[in-house]
Design a protein around this motif. Structure first.
Motif, PDB file in Angstrom:
ATOM      1  N   GLY A   1       0.782  -1.232   0.028  1.00 15.85           N
ATOM      2  CA  GLY A   1      -0.040  -0.003  -0.082  1.00 15.85           C
ATOM      3  C   GLY A   1       0.888   1.321  -0.033  1.00 15.85           C
ATOM      4  N   ALA A   2       0.247   2.431  -0.488  1.00 18.21           N
ATOM      5  CA  ALA A   2       0.978   3.591  -0.408  1.00 18.21           C
ATOM      6  C   ALA A   2       0.767   4.269   0.840  1.00 18.21           C
ATOM      7  CB  ALA A   2       0.494   4.323  -1.561  1.00 18.21           C
ATOM      8  N   ALA A   3       1.848   4.906   1.613  1.00 14.44           N
ATOM      9  CA  ALA A   3       1.833   5.476   2.727  1.00 14.44           C
ATOM     10  C   ALA A   3       1.115   6.772   2.763  1.00 14.44           C
ATOM     11  CB  ALA A   3       3.305   5.583   3.171  1.00 14.44           C
ATOM     12  N   ARG A   4       1.285   7.449   1.410  1.00  7.87           N
ATOM     13  CA  ARG A   4       0.806   8.788   1.390  1.00  7.87           C
ATOM     14  C   ARG A   4      -0.715   8.760   0.788  1.00  7.87           C
ATOM     15  NH1 ARG A   4       3.605  13.530  -2.456  1.00  7.87           N
ATOM     16  NH2 ARG A   4       1.781  15.163  -2.261  1.00  7.87           N
ATOM     17  N   PRO A   5      -1.575   9.380   1.655  1.00  8.90           N
ATOM     18  CA  PRO A   5      -2.897   9.438   1.275  1.00  8.90           C
ATOM     19  C   PRO A   5      -2.955  10.121  -0.219  1.00  8.90           C
ATOM     20  CG  PRO A   5      -2.773  10.093   3.344  1.00  8.90           C
ATOM     21  CD  PRO A   5      -1.264   9.832   2.846  1.00  8.90           C
ATOM     22  N   LEU A   6      -4.046   9.886  -0.897  1.00  7.15           N
ATOM     23  CA  LEU A   6      -4.489  10.596  -2.182  1.00  7.15           C
ATOM     24  C   LEU A   6      -4.899  12.139  -1.628  1.00  7.15           C
ATOM     25  CD1 LEU A   6      -6.392   7.823  -3.871  1.00  7.15           C
ATOM     26  CD2 LEU A   6      -4.266   8.814  -4.697  1.00  7.15           C
ATOM     27  N   GLU A   7      -4.759  13.065  -2.619  1.00  3.59           N
ATOM     28  CA  GLU A   7      -5.016  14.253  -2.361  1.00  3.59           C
ATOM     29  C   GLU A   7      -5.914  14.760  -3.463  1.00  3.59           C
ATOM     30  OE1 GLU A   7      -1.580  17.001  -2.007  1.00  3.59           O
ATOM     31  OE2 GLU A   7      -0.714  15.543  -0.700  1.00  3.59           O
ATOM     32  N   PRO A   8      -7.292  14.924  -3.176  1.00  5.52           N
ATOM     33  CA  PRO A   8      -8.195  15.495  -4.313  1.00  5.52           C
ATOM     34  C   PRO A   8      -7.580  16.753  -4.604  1.00  5.52           C
ATOM     35  CG  PRO A   8      -9.326  15.481  -2.122  1.00  5.52           C
ATOM     36  CD  PRO A   8      -7.856  14.940  -1.934  1.00  5.52           C
ATOM     37  N   GLN A   9      -7.700  17.118  -6.221  1.00  2.00           N
ATOM     38  CA  GLN A   9      -7.469  18.229  -6.936  1.00  2.00           C
ATOM     39  C   GLN A   9      -8.493  18.727  -7.806  1.00  2.00           C
ATOM     40  OE1 GLN A   9      -4.617  20.104  -6.388  1.00  2.00           O
ATOM     41  NE2 GLN A   9      -3.772  18.737  -4.845  1.00  2.00           N
ATOM     42  N   ALA A  10      -9.039  19.838  -7.579  1.00  2.00           N
ATOM     43  CA  ALA A  10     -10.080  20.381  -8.550  1.00  2.00           C
ATOM     44  C   ALA A  10      -9.776  20.011  -9.906  1.00  2.00           C
ATOM     45  CB  ALA A  10     -10.361  21.982  -8.168  1.00  2.00           C
ATOM     46  N   ALA A  11      -8.645  20.305 -10.457  1.00  2.00           N
ATOM     47  CA  ALA A  11      -8.249  20.321 -11.834  1.00  2.00           C
ATOM     48  C   ALA A  11      -8.393  19.021 -12.214  1.00  2.00           C
ATOM     49  CB  ALA A  11      -6.857  20.798 -12.363  1.00  2.00           C
ATOM     50  N   LEU A  12      -8.093  17.729 -11.578  1.00  2.00           N
ATOM     51  CA  LEU A  12      -8.387  16.432 -11.903  1.00  2.00           C
ATOM     52  C   LEU A  12      -9.877  16.133 -11.697  1.00  2.00           C
ATOM     53  CD1 LEU A  12      -5.329  14.747 -10.025  1.00  2.00           C
ATOM     54  CD2 LEU A  12      -5.670  15.370 -12.649  1.00  2.00           C
ATOM     55  N   HIS A  13     -10.572  16.746 -10.808  1.00  2.00           N
ATOM     56  CA  HIS A  13     -12.069  16.676 -10.911  1.00  2.00           C
ATOM     57  C   HIS A  13     -12.515  17.057 -12.398  1.00  2.00           C
ATOM     58  CE1 HIS A  13     -12.291  15.443  -7.017  1.00  2.00           C
ATOM     59  NE2 HIS A  13     -12.235  16.731  -6.412  1.00  2.00           N
ATOM     60  N   ASN A  14     -11.955  18.081 -12.960  1.00  4.73           N
ATOM     61  CA  ASN A  14     -12.366  18.620 -14.055  1.00  4.73           C
ATOM     62  C   ASN A  14     -11.848  17.905 -15.214  1.00  4.73           C
ATOM     63  OD1 ASN A  14     -13.619  21.026 -13.315  1.00  4.73           O
ATOM     64  ND2 ASN A  14     -11.793  22.202 -13.261  1.00  4.73           N
ATOM     65  N   ALA A  15     -10.737  17.123 -14.955  1.00  2.46           N
ATOM     66  CA  ALA A  15     -10.093  16.159 -16.152  1.00  2.46           C
ATOM     67  C   ALA A  15     -11.136  14.987 -16.066  1.00  2.46           C
ATOM     68  CB  ALA A  15      -8.831  15.718 -15.593  1.00  2.46           C
ATOM     69  N   ALA A  16     -11.544  14.559 -15.025  1.00  5.63           N
ATOM     70  CA  ALA A  16     -12.376  13.382 -15.034  1.00  5.63           C
ATOM     71  C   ALA A  16     -13.890  13.846 -15.638  1.00  5.63           C
ATOM     72  CB  ALA A  16     -12.708  12.846 -13.270  1.00  5.63           C
ATOM     73  N   ARG A  17     -14.119  15.055 -15.516  1.00  4.82           N
ATOM     74  CA  ARG A  17     -15.361  15.229 -16.219  1.00  4.82           C
ATOM     75  C   ARG A  17     -15.299  15.378 -17.813  1.00  4.82           C
ATOM     76  NH1 ARG A  17     -17.116  20.534 -17.945  1.00  4.82           N
ATOM     77  NH2 ARG A  17     -15.523  21.420 -16.605  1.00  4.82           N
ATOM     78  N   PHE A  18     -14.062  15.974 -18.161  1.00  2.00           N
ATOM     79  CA  PHE A  18     -13.646  16.010 -19.729  1.00  2.00           C
ATOM     80  C   PHE A  18     -13.671  14.461 -20.231  1.00  2.00           C
ATOM     81  CE2 PHE A  18     -11.300  20.256 -18.768  1.00  2.00           C
ATOM     82  CZ  PHE A  18     -12.471  20.990 -18.946  1.00  2.00           C
ATOM     83  N   LEU A  19     -13.135  13.495 -19.186  1.00  2.00           N
ATOM     84  CA  LEU A  19     -12.888  12.109 -19.761  1.00  2.00           C
ATOM     85  C   LEU A  19     -14.469  11.676 -20.030  1.00  2.00           C
ATOM     86  CD1 LEU A  19     -10.408  10.330 -19.915  1.00  2.00           C
ATOM     87  CD2 LEU A  19     -11.330   9.313 -17.644  1.00  2.00           C
ATOM     88  N   ALA A  20     -15.540  12.181 -18.883  1.00  2.00           N
ATOM     89  CA  ALA A  20     -16.652  11.629 -19.128  1.00  2.00           C
ATOM     90  C   ALA A  20     -17.582  12.204 -20.493  1.00  2.00           C
ATOM     91  CB  ALA A  20     -17.715  12.146 -17.994  1.00  2.00           C
ATOM     92  N   ASP A  21     -16.968  13.345 -20.756  1.00  2.00           N
ATOM     93  CA  ASP A  21     -17.629  14.012 -22.182  1.00  2.00           C
ATOM     94  C   ASP A  21     -16.722  13.227 -23.436  1.00  2.00           C
ATOM     95  OD1 ASP A  21     -19.011  15.632 -20.671  1.00  2.00           O
ATOM     96  OD2 ASP A  21     -17.772  17.273 -20.544  1.00  2.00           O
ATOM     97  N   GLY A  22     -15.852  12.451 -23.226  1.00  2.00           N
ATOM     98  CA  GLY A  22     -15.458  11.781 -24.312  1.00  2.00           C
ATOM     99  C   GLY A  22     -13.843  12.196 -24.534  1.00  2.00           C
ATOM    100  N   ALA A  23     -13.231  12.926 -23.858  1.00  2.00           N
ATOM    101  CA  ALA A  23     -11.829  13.264 -24.114  1.00  2.00           C
ATOM    102  C   ALA A  23     -11.145  11.831 -23.863  1.00  2.00           C
ATOM    103  CB  ALA A  23     -11.411  14.557 -23.393  1.00  2.00           C
ATOM    104  N   LYS A  24      -9.878  11.920 -24.496  1.00  2.00           N
ATOM    105  CA  LYS A  24      -8.928  11.075 -23.989  1.00  2.00           C
ATOM    106  C   LYS A  24      -8.120  11.596 -22.885  1.00  2.00           C
ATOM    107  CE  LYS A  24      -9.568   8.531 -27.832  1.00  2.00           C
ATOM    108  NZ  LYS A  24     -10.084   7.026 -27.728  1.00  2.00           N
TER     109      LYS A  24
END
Length: 276
Positions: A41-64
């Motif tokens: 396991g990774a010792a460092r917790p995941l850090e949420p990032q607003a830009a990556l939330h947007n990247a996930a949304r763009f992915l949902a819209d069909g972007a690579k």
């Protein structure tokens, strides 16, 4: 930027709250920290990032993946995505991530996360941020210098040519000025080449910096975020390796520059020379 895309269909019919991603991030982090069995396991917790939330949304819209991350304004060294179809129950998501995607979720280098939910589908983006050394870090050039001399201390093969061990190089201030000027030129104009934007070649830069050379050479690289990676890149290239191992060179100078919005981000230069 290296990338990994994983798509999984999970058969569920319960409804998910669109856009509510906090629980997805929490589940992914719990899997990363506790549920990955034989995978370290990774010792460092995941850090949420607003830009990556947007990247996930763009992915949902069909972007690579690469385009989605770039469009979000996030600079990633490496990224991965997981798409869950009809995955709306948190316990089920946790189980599936733990059973199928631990290698991705628990990757210690992927330390930041974004997620997006639409109806019954969920998109997750994990990323390793691009974090180069500061351009004014004086230790960078010193570390490259040490690594190069360590490499020269051992015989090695550069492509098809064998090189014996060579004497250590000495730092030359004039070559350091020339190397730094070219690194700054490449960073400012976002290119990788031995010819500068003024049309000058390595010999021109050495002369312009006041180095009276009999022999002169140059290695350049871009995109590496540590001195170790830069030197490893040169050693893996027959021509660059030959420069580095050439016993005819006695002096060196090293330059390093950063352009956080450029295509490569980091720009490395090592000049070699022997005086007349």
């Amino acid at each position: 930027m290296r990338k990994l895309i994983i798509v999984l269909a999970v058969g569920f019919a319960t409804a998910a709250a669109a856009g509510d991603v906090a629980e997805v991030v929490a589940v992914a982090d719990a899997v990363r920290m506790h549920d990955c069995g034989g995978t370290p396991g990774a010792a460092r917790p995941l850090e949420p990032q607003a830009a990556l939330h947007n990247a996930a949304r763009f992915l949902a819209d069909g972007a690579k993946l690469e385009a989605a991350v770039s469009k979000s304004g996030y600079r990633a060294r490496r990224s991965a995505s997981i798409v869950l179809r009809n995955a709306v129950d948190e316990d089920r998501i946790r189980m599936v991530l733990a059973q199928r995607f631990c290698r991705t979720v628990a990757d210690p280098d992927l330390v930041e996360i974004g997620a997006y939910r639409r109806e019954t589908d969920t998109w997750i983006v994990l990323a390793e941020p691009f974090v180069p050394p500061a351009p004014d870090d004086a230790a960078i050039a010193g570390r490259v210098f040490d690594l190069v001399n360590e490499a020269r201390a051992e015989a090695r093969r550069c492509g098809r040519k064998k090189f014996p061990a060579a004497a250590p190089l000495q730092q030359a201030e004039a070559l350091s000025r020339a190397a730094q000027a070219h690194a700054h030129d490449m960073a400012t104009h976002d290119f990788l080449d031995h010819e500068g934007t003024d049309g000058g070649a390595p010999a021109d830069r050495a002369s312009g910096a006041g180095y009276a050379w009999r022999l002169v050479g140059e290695n350049v690289a871009a995109g590496q975020v540590t001195p170790e990676e830069a030197v490893a890149t040169w050693l893996a290239s027959p021509g660059h390796c030959a420069n580095l191992m050439d016993a005819g060179y006695t002096d060196t100078g090293i330059g390093y520059a950063v352009n956080s919005t450029g295509g490569k981000g980091t720009y490395w230069v090592q000049m070699f020379g022997t005086t007349r």
